[in-house]
Design an enzyme around this catalytic site. Structure first.
Site, short mmCIF file in Angstrom:
data_model
loop_
_atom_site.label_atom_id
_atom_site.label_comp_id
_atom_site.label_asym_id
_atom_site.label_seq_id
_atom_site.Cartn_x
_atom_site.Cartn_y
_atom_site.Cartn_z
N ASP A 171 -1.48 0.87 -4.44
CA ASP A 171 -2.49 -0.16 -4.73
C ASP A 171 -3.87 0.44 -4.98
O ASP A 171 -4.86 -0.28 -5.07
CB ASP A 171 -2.54 -1.23 -3.63
CG ASP A 171 -3.09 -0.73 -2.31
OD1 ASP A 171 -2.91 0.47 -2.01
OD2 ASP A 171 -3.68 -1.53 -1.56
N ASP A 231 -2.49 6.01 -4.17
CA ASP A 231 -1.34 5.31 -3.61
C ASP A 231 -1.04 4.09 -4.48
O ASP A 231 -1.74 3.83 -5.47
CB ASP A 231 -1.59 4.96 -2.14
CG ASP A 231 -2.66 3.89 -1.95
OD1 ASP A 231 -3.46 3.67 -2.88
OD2 ASP A 231 -2.69 3.26 -0.88
N SER A 234 0.83 -1.21 0.00
CA SER A 234 0.00 0.00 0.00
C SER A 234 0.87 1.25 0.00
O SER A 234 1.65 1.47 -0.92
CB SER A 234 -0.96 -0.05 1.19
OG SER A 234 -1.97 0.92 1.08
N ASP A 236 -6.12 2.12 -3.43
CA ASP A 236 -7.29 2.08 -2.54
C ASP A 236 -7.49 3.40 -1.81
O ASP A 236 -8.54 3.61 -1.19
CB ASP A 236 -7.20 0.91 -1.56
CG ASP A 236 -6.07 1.04 -0.54
OD1 ASP A 236 -5.16 1.87 -0.76
OD2 ASP A 236 -6.09 0.31 0.47
#
Length: 456
Positions: free
Chosen positions: A249, A247, A98, A251
């Site tokens: 990933d 970011d 992340s 999310d």
């Protein structure tokens, strides 16, 4: 664990070459697979340089336990969660750390509903993992025989499935009429391909930077204002309606106004909440560290707010309990149940554009009309074994305050609050302080820092 790993319901993460090695990753994947009732697993990842090492290690662990692996490649974490449902899988794994720096990586583990694992489910995996370390026969890991080894198949419909689910939850016609001009920074992460496609589906004209999954992160990957200088300059010089940053990933989301001002990541859940409550009244769920502006906005709509412990799993559990219509976290994570119970930056983008289109106002004007608070977010490095004592000592010093101790220590005052807690993703103690004025936030923050004593 007796390895340099950070374990939480948000995943198992560490520094590559230290906690994250092929041996550890493969054994963790096999331990996870052993707990599944149905051994079909969706696998996706972000774009970190360690992706291939971790991917092959995960594949080895899953194949060795007889899993059918549906490999969806580089994609956002919420894509993995959605595809678990779509493919009727027993679970899913996203290889991503992340917002952590590039030298970190992690396994985010999901159940058959595409949700993060519960604490008990994670504990069971770790018990199996430890048993496999202590016994030559590999303890509780259930390896498959030669004739029952798992197989891998690639799935190429992920982007279409994900985008279609989001579009079904938006007023697409309203957004398309506005023909927004959008600047986008994907940090060369998992959103680099799918997000421009999504924005074009909304009839946006886009200029995207940092959209090459083969290149390294161009700046620190956490989508906070201090890391958005390049995007801010692009928006300011290019006369865009808004800038969006993800970011690695994809999310979490951060926002830049049409004037090039990078907003606090808290604004993502604030704007999304307004967009949803305008269409449907209902409960709102956010975590303990999210801005108090959410309470003010929900009150204006006559809606209740419930607060959970930190972490997507905890927010989602509370959202289901209270039948919330919107939820999320002040870190830039927006969870919209009409699409899926997952933090999703593209959902946040869609809801914010919907609100902009419906209001007919510039983004800066919308933000200026909201309740404004000053929020300080800092952290101090702290070894994992010292965190508990630090928080216990601090709690003892704060006996005269009104406290919420569900997750660390939250001081609740009439018009301000502070939250001190152990980070679930880094070896650190996080300190947040919010007040109506900058001076008030600084005074509260300094009050906390002065009382913190680092254990020997």
């Amino acid at each position: 664990m007796d390895l340099p790993l950070i374990v939480s319901t948000s995943g198992i993460r560490g520094i590559v070459g230290e906690g994250i090695t092929p041996e550890v990753v493969s054994r963790l994947a096999a331990s996870y697979a052993t707990t599944l009732r149905h051994r079909r697993v969706v696998l996706g990842s972000d774009t970190r340089p360690s992706r291939e090492m971790c991917r092959h290690a995960v594949l080895a662990g899953l194949i060795s336990t007889g899993c059918e692996i549906i490999d969806i490649g580089i994609c956002p974490t919420p894509s993995v969660q959605i595809m678990v449902d779509k493919c009727e899988a027993g679970g899913g794994i996203a290889i991503t750390a992340s917002h952590n720096p590039v030298h970190w990586n992690a396994l985010k583990l999901f159940n058959e509903n595409g949700l993060f694992l519960s604490h008990n489910q994670l504990e069971r995996i770790l018990n199996i993992y430890h048993q496999s370390l202590s016994r030559v026969t590999e303890g509780g890991i259930k390896r498959a025989s030669f004739s029952r080894l798992g197989k891998v198949r690639e799935e190429h419909s992920t982007f279409d499935v994900h985008i279609e689910k989001i579009l079904q939850g938006l007023n697409v016609g309203l957004i398309r009429k506005k023909k927004f001009r959008i600047a986008l920074d994907c940090v060369n992460g998992a959103g680099s391909i799918i997000t421009p496609i999504f924005l074009r589906e909304l009839n946006c004209t886009i200029t995207a930077i940092n959209t090459n999954p083969r290149e390294d992160f161009p700046h620190p990957p956490e989508p906070s204002p201090k890391n958005l200088q390049q995007l801010s300059s692009l928006v300011r010089e290019g006369r865009f309606d808004a800038g969006f940053a993800q970011d690695p990933d994809a999310d979490r989301l951060a926002i830049v106004t049409e004037g090039g001002i990078a907003l606090s990541e808290e604004c993502s859940i604030v704007l999304a909440t307004i967009a949803v409550l305008e269409e449907k009244r209902g409960a709102v769920v956010v975590n303990l560290s999210t801005t108090r502006a959410i309470d003010d906005i929900a009150a204006a709509f006559g809606c209740p707010v419930f607060r959970s412990r930190i972490g997507e799993r905890n927010v989602v559990t509370a959202m289901k309990r209270h039948r919330a219509v919107i939820g999320g976290e002040g870190s830039g994570g927006v969870i919209y149940p009409r699409v899926h119970y997952a933090r999703d930056s593209m959902v946040a983008i869609g809801l914010i554009l919907q609100h902009m289109a419906g209001s007919g106002r510039k983004l800066s004007e919308i933000v200026a009309s909201h309740p404004r608070y000053h929020l300080i977010k800092q952290y101090i490095l702290c070894a994992p074994e010292k965190k508990e004592k630090l928080l216990a000592d601090l709690k003892e010093q704060l006996k005269g305050e009104r406290l919420d101790v569900r997750d660390g220590i939250k001081i609740i005052r009439k018009d301000s609050w502070a939250h001190i807690r152990s980070s679930k993703t880094e070896p650190a103690i996080r300190i947040l302080a919010e007040a109506p004025t900058k001076r008030g936030a600084n005074e509260l923050f300094n009050f906390i820092v002065d009382k913190i004593e680092m254990p020997d």
